[in-house]
Write a protein that holds these residues in place. Structure first.
Motif, short mmCIF file in Angstrom:
data_model
loop_
_atom_site.label_atom_id
_atom_site.label_comp_id
_atom_site.label_asym_id
_atom_site.label_seq_id
_atom_site.Cartn_x
_atom_site.Cartn_y
_atom_site.Cartn_z
N MET A 1 36.64 29.27 37.78
CA MET A 1 36.30 30.37 38.07
C MET A 1 37.94 31.20 38.68
O MET A 1 38.49 30.36 39.86
CB MET A 1 35.40 30.31 39.43
N LEU A 2 37.74 32.87 38.79
CA LEU A 2 39.15 33.43 39.34
C LEU A 2 38.68 34.42 40.69
O LEU A 2 37.06 34.84 40.21
CB LEU A 2 39.50 34.37 38.35
N ASN A 3 39.22 34.09 42.20
CA ASN A 3 38.25 34.73 42.70
C ASN A 3 39.08 36.60 42.54
O ASN A 3 39.93 36.80 41.65
CB ASN A 3 38.53 34.72 44.29
N VAL A 4 38.80 37.54 43.34
CA VAL A 4 39.63 39.14 43.67
C VAL A 4 40.92 38.47 43.14
O VAL A 4 41.42 37.56 44.10
CB VAL A 4 38.99 39.87 44.55
N GLY A 5 42.33 38.95 42.26
CA GLY A 5 43.60 38.97 42.10
C GLY A 5 43.67 37.94 41.66
O GLY A 5 44.93 37.53 41.17
N GLY A 6 42.91 37.37 41.01
CA GLY A 6 42.95 35.54 40.05
C GLY A 6 43.42 36.28 39.03
O GLY A 6 43.83 36.82 38.72
N GLN A 7 44.91 35.67 38.99
CA GLN A 7 45.69 35.43 37.32
C GLN A 7 45.72 34.64 36.64
O GLN A 7 45.57 33.33 36.71
CB GLN A 7 47.02 36.02 38.14
#
Length: 107
Positions: free
Chosen positions: A82-88
């Motif tokens: 899982m990537l949150n906002v701004g995850g790369q």
């Protein structure tokens, strides 16, 4: 809430690790569902994949391996991440083909 399954990236990688392959958009979380790398070159190539799970998170290396000529690697380390906002997701591997898909969940 909206959940959209999509291809997040289809790219030919460079040797530069600082190149960001995918960034989670604003107001969105992303669940990675599939990642594949293919070495179509005439020589073995080193692959490095790093992940930042959120804007203020820590960048960590999740894959470091060398792919043989015509080898495909399915990247199980990225599945269900899982990537949150701004995850790369950042990936490097000169001239390798990288595909990434997942679910973008907007609130």
């Amino acid at each position: 809430m909206s959940i959209v399954a999509k291809s997040l990236k289809d790219a030919v990688l460079t040797a530069t690790l600082a190149d960001t392959t995918y960034t989670t958009p604003a107001l969105t979380r992303t669940r990675l569902t599939n990642a594949t790398v293919f070495n179509a070159t005439a020589a073995p190539v080193s692959l490095v994949v790093r992940v930042l799970t959120a804007t203020a998170g820590t960048l960590r290396t999740v894959i470091t391996r060398t792919l043989a000529v015509n080898e495909t690697y399915m990247c199980p380390e990225l599945v269900n991440l899982m990537l949150n906002v701004g995850g790369q997701v950042q990936a490097s591997g000169l001239d390798m083909i990288f595909t990434l898909s997942g679910l973008e969940i907007t609130t």
